[in-house]
Design a protein around this motif. Structure first.
Motif, short mmCIF file in Angstrom:
data_model
loop_
_atom_site.label_atom_id
_atom_site.label_comp_id
_atom_site.label_asym_id
_atom_site.label_seq_id
_atom_site.Cartn_x
_atom_site.Cartn_y
_atom_site.Cartn_z
N MET A 230 0.83 -1.19 0.00
CA MET A 230 0.00 0.00 0.00
C MET A 230 0.88 1.25 0.00
SD MET A 230 -2.91 -1.14 2.82
CE MET A 230 -2.16 -0.04 4.02
N ALA A 231 0.42 2.26 -0.72
CA ALA A 231 1.07 3.57 -0.71
C ALA A 231 0.08 4.57 -1.30
CB ALA A 231 2.35 3.57 -1.52
N GLN A 232 0.28 5.84 -0.98
CA GLN A 232 -0.55 6.85 -1.64
C GLN A 232 -0.38 6.76 -3.15
OE1 GLN A 232 -1.46 10.88 -0.18
NE2 GLN A 232 0.32 10.60 1.14
N SER A 233 0.84 6.48 -3.59
CA SER A 233 1.11 6.35 -5.02
C SER A 233 2.37 5.52 -5.20
CB SER A 233 1.31 7.73 -5.66
OG SER A 233 1.70 7.61 -7.02
N PHE A 234 2.40 4.78 -6.31
CA PHE A 234 3.59 4.02 -6.68
C PHE A 234 4.32 4.65 -7.86
CE2 PHE A 234 1.17 0.95 -4.24
CZ PHE A 234 2.15 0.33 -3.49
N VAL A 235 4.03 5.92 -8.15
CA VAL A 235 4.74 6.63 -9.22
C VAL A 235 6.21 6.80 -8.81
CG1 VAL A 235 4.94 8.82 -10.47
CG2 VAL A 235 2.68 7.81 -10.06
N ARG A 236 7.10 6.59 -9.76
CA ARG A 236 8.53 6.56 -9.50
C ARG A 236 9.25 7.64 -10.31
NH1 ARG A 236 9.05 0.80 -8.64
NH2 ARG A 236 6.94 0.04 -8.27
N PHE A 237 10.52 7.86 -9.95
CA PHE A 237 11.34 8.75 -10.78
C PHE A 237 11.31 8.26 -12.23
CE2 PHE A 237 14.54 10.46 -7.38
CZ PHE A 237 13.48 10.76 -6.54
N GLY A 238 11.41 6.95 -12.38
CA GLY A 238 11.44 6.36 -13.72
C GLY A 238 10.16 6.57 -14.51
N SER A 239 9.05 6.85 -13.82
CA SER A 239 7.80 7.13 -14.52
C SER A 239 7.94 8.39 -15.36
CB SER A 239 6.65 7.29 -13.52
OG SER A 239 6.54 6.16 -12.67
N PHE A 240 8.67 9.38 -14.84
CA PHE A 240 8.91 10.62 -15.56
C PHE A 240 10.02 10.44 -16.60
CE2 PHE A 240 6.84 11.81 -11.67
CZ PHE A 240 5.95 12.79 -12.08
N GLU A 241 11.05 9.68 -16.25
CA GLU A 241 12.12 9.43 -17.20
C GLU A 241 11.58 8.75 -18.47
OE1 GLU A 241 16.31 8.57 -15.30
OE2 GLU A 241 14.81 7.27 -14.36
N TYR B 249 19.00 14.10 -9.57
CA TYR B 249 19.43 14.77 -10.80
C TYR B 249 18.82 14.10 -12.03
CZ TYR B 249 22.62 18.36 -9.12
OH TYR B 249 23.13 19.50 -8.56
N ALA B 250 18.68 12.78 -11.99
CA ALA B 250 18.02 12.07 -13.09
C ALA B 250 16.56 12.51 -13.21
CB ALA B 250 18.11 10.56 -12.88
N LEU B 251 15.91 12.68 -12.06
CA LEU B 251 14.53 13.18 -12.08
C LEU B 251 14.50 14.62 -12.59
CD1 LEU B 251 11.52 12.92 -11.39
CD2 LEU B 251 12.09 13.67 -9.06
N GLY B 252 15.46 15.44 -12.16
CA GLY B 252 15.54 16.82 -12.63
C GLY B 252 15.69 16.89 -14.14
N GLN B 253 16.53 16.00 -14.69
CA GLN B 253 16.68 15.94 -16.15
C GLN B 253 15.35 15.66 -16.82
OE1 GLN B 253 19.82 15.96 -18.37
NE2 GLN B 253 18.00 16.50 -19.54
N ALA B 254 14.59 14.71 -16.25
CA ALA B 254 13.30 14.35 -16.84
C ALA B 254 12.29 15.48 -16.75
CB ALA B 254 12.76 13.10 -16.15
N LEU B 255 12.36 16.28 -15.70
CA LEU B 255 11.39 17.37 -15.51
C LEU B 255 11.83 18.68 -16.18
CD1 LEU B 255 10.36 16.82 -11.78
CD2 LEU B 255 8.96 16.41 -13.81
N LEU B 256 13.03 18.71 -16.72
CA LEU B 256 13.56 19.93 -17.31
C LEU B 256 12.63 20.55 -18.37
CD1 LEU B 256 15.79 22.04 -17.66
CD2 LEU B 256 17.00 20.41 -19.16
N PRO B 257 12.02 19.74 -19.26
CA PRO B 257 11.14 20.36 -20.25
C PRO B 257 9.95 21.10 -19.62
CG PRO B 257 11.71 18.13 -20.91
CD PRO B 257 12.19 18.29 -19.50
N LEU B 258 9.54 20.69 -18.44
CA LEU B 258 8.42 21.35 -17.77
C LEU B 258 8.89 22.54 -16.94
CD1 LEU B 258 6.41 18.22 -16.53
CD2 LEU B 258 6.25 19.42 -18.73
N ILE B 259 10.03 22.39 -16.29
CA ILE B 259 10.57 23.49 -15.48
C ILE B 259 11.02 24.63 -16.37
CG2 ILE B 259 12.41 24.14 -13.86
CD1 ILE B 259 12.27 21.24 -12.79
#
Length: 501
Positions: A189-200, A313-323
């Protein structure tokens, strides 16, 4: 042999109000599918405290309906079973598309105590093949399922952010790993199982619309305070980086080693996720590698803080287009190092019973870890025993000194520590109470898990239940359970855990 479960008021299993907000995302984010039935399932273990979070009546756990639902043999009304797609870096190398290879999300249920969503997702692990199984069979084994169940609940009791485990069901159905084993299904159980890799996944596939859809979903459901921020995606990255730094500081302070800190195993909520070849530090070795598969030591104890930052930093790379701007992304990530250092020092200060912060505390802490490493002193026993020390009573130090081969080095550190305590007029009894409240007496040592697993493999689940009972109160003395706090026996030195564990 099933251990009795205590009744807990709440929903009956067939009345559990199930929905699935993740299923409202566009179909590209997941594959809808049904679990593969498992033959003749039976209950192995269940957690009353996890069940209480979702108002579930744990008295139902031995019922056939409960067992069938959490094995995947029966689907509740309102459930929209699915497996999510994600990608990730594994051992520092881009692995491409991964996804839920043996996990199926059943849906989410009300959990009023859980903020901000007020809901918890239910995911069954080991429920059969999915489109993301690659070369796997989609199944989990009894051994690994019991380990995840016990460790999830132990970490929660230690106050460390984590997914939770509701139950494990087993079957006599054979699964092939290094040897023949039996299948099992773990419900977590968790509020969400979304991961860094989901954005990557979306970043590396250059699908920025899907990337934005996922980020907006995460913000709306789990970080609603960022919806009105000047740059919601920068705010998201900042908060996730902060939570990750704090989580890993907790790991280091309790001696927990994850073993597989790949970006697909990193939670967007800062939860400890995916328990595989984990371990709790015993004979302290800063370079200890708990995962036998990790030949290069990428995920050793000492490197966990660094790898946590790398993953952010890997997550930051993935979110860069949005940031939008590299500088803004880097600004969000810069919080990691100071946040980790501050939280870790705060935790170690508490573990040592220090009430104030002094300029040279960092040197005192660093020297302590050097001395622990030099003698390979038992990590958990050291901090617990230290709480019993009376500053000016020499005999009270002996049980702590006995943990060290190099007693001269320990004595030198102990003099510094004693002087530090006297600076703040530390009271022995008050300090003992404070230290025992943060230094566990009981952790999930590998040999304890192994004993419980071997009994369970012979259909005796009583030791799993007993170990859960002990680990749910890790800071209590529990004199009747003293043996669970003992140093590991010699045969435990031969235990190894790997990515298949």
């Amino acid at each position: 042999m099933n251990a009795p479960l205590s009744p807990q008021a709440g929903h009956r299993i067939d009345q559990l109000p199930l929905a699935n907000s993740f299923a409202d995302l566009p179909p590209a984010h997941y594959t809808a599918l049904m679990p593969t039935p498992l033959s003749k399932p039976y209950l192995v273990c269940a957690s009353a405290s996890a069940a209480a979070l979702i108002g579930l009546d744990i008295a139902d756990a031995n019922d056939a309906t409960f067992i069938d639902i959490f094995t995947g043999n029966q689907i509740l009304e309102g459930s929209k079973p699915l497996s999510a797609v994600y990608s990730g870096h594994q051992f520092g190398t881009w692995a491409g598309q991964l996804g839920d290879g043996r996990a199926i999300l059943l849906g989410d249920v009300p959990a009023p105590a859980i903020e901000p969503s007020g809901r918890m997702e239910l995911q069954i692990k080991g429920a059969g093949l999915t489109p993301y199984s690659r070369m796997g069979d989609g199944r989990a084994v009894l051994r690994s399922s019991i380990r995840e169940f016990l460790c999830s609940e132990a970490m929660a009791a230690l106050g460390i952010p984590t997914t939770r485990s509701l139950c494990v069901t087993g079957s006599d159905q054979i699964v092939m790993r290094e040897q023949r084993e039996t299948a099992a299904v773990a419900t977590r159980m968790a509020q969400s199982f979304v991961r860094f890799g989901s954005f990557e996944h979306w970043f590396y596939n250059e699908k920025h619309d899907e990337l934005k859809t996922l980020a907006d979903y995460v913000i709306a459901n789990f970080y609603p305070q960022f919806k009105t921020a000047d740059n919601p995606y920068k705010a998201l990255l900042t908060e996730v980086t902060l939570r990750t730094a704090h989580m890993i500081a907790h790991w280091q302070a309790v001696g927990f080693m994850h073993g597989v800190m790949n970006t697909d195993n990193m939670s967007i909520l800062g939860l400890t996720l995916d328990y595989g070849p984990f371990g709790f530090m015993e004979a302290f070795n800063a370079t200890h590698i708990c995962n036998h598969t990790d030949q290069q030591g990428r995920y050793s104890y000492a490197r966990q803080p660094q790898i946590g930052e790398w993953n952010c930093y890997a997550l930051g790379q993935a979110l860069l287009p949005l940031i939008g701007e590299v500088e803004e992304t880097q600004a969000a990530l810069r919080i990691y190092k100071p946040a980790f250092a501050e939280k870790f020092q705060e935790l170690i200060r508490a573990k040592l019973g220090l009430q104030t912060s002094q300029p040279d505390d960092g040197k005192l802490f660093d020297r302590l870890f050097e001395v622990l490493h030099g003698s390979h002193a038992d990590f958990t026993l050291f901090f617990r025993s230290l709480g019993n020390v009376q500053i000016d009573v020499a005999a009270s130090w002996e049980p702590v000194r006995d943990l060290f081969i190099d007693r001269a080095s320990f004595d030198s550190w102990a003099q510094q520590y004693s002087a530090r305590l006297k600076v703040e007029n530390s009271d022995d009894e008050a300090r003992k109470l404070a230290m025992h409240a943060v230094n566990p007496k009981y952790v999930l040592r590998n040999y304890l898990a192994q004993i419980a697993i071997e009994k369970a493999q012979n259909k005796d689940f009583s030791e799993v239940a007993k170990l859960l009972q002990v680990l749910e109160k890790p800071f209590d003395e529990q004199p009747e359970n003293e043996k669970y706090a003992a140093l590991p026996p010699d045969w435990a030195n031969d235990l190894e855990v790997s990515c298949s564990s």
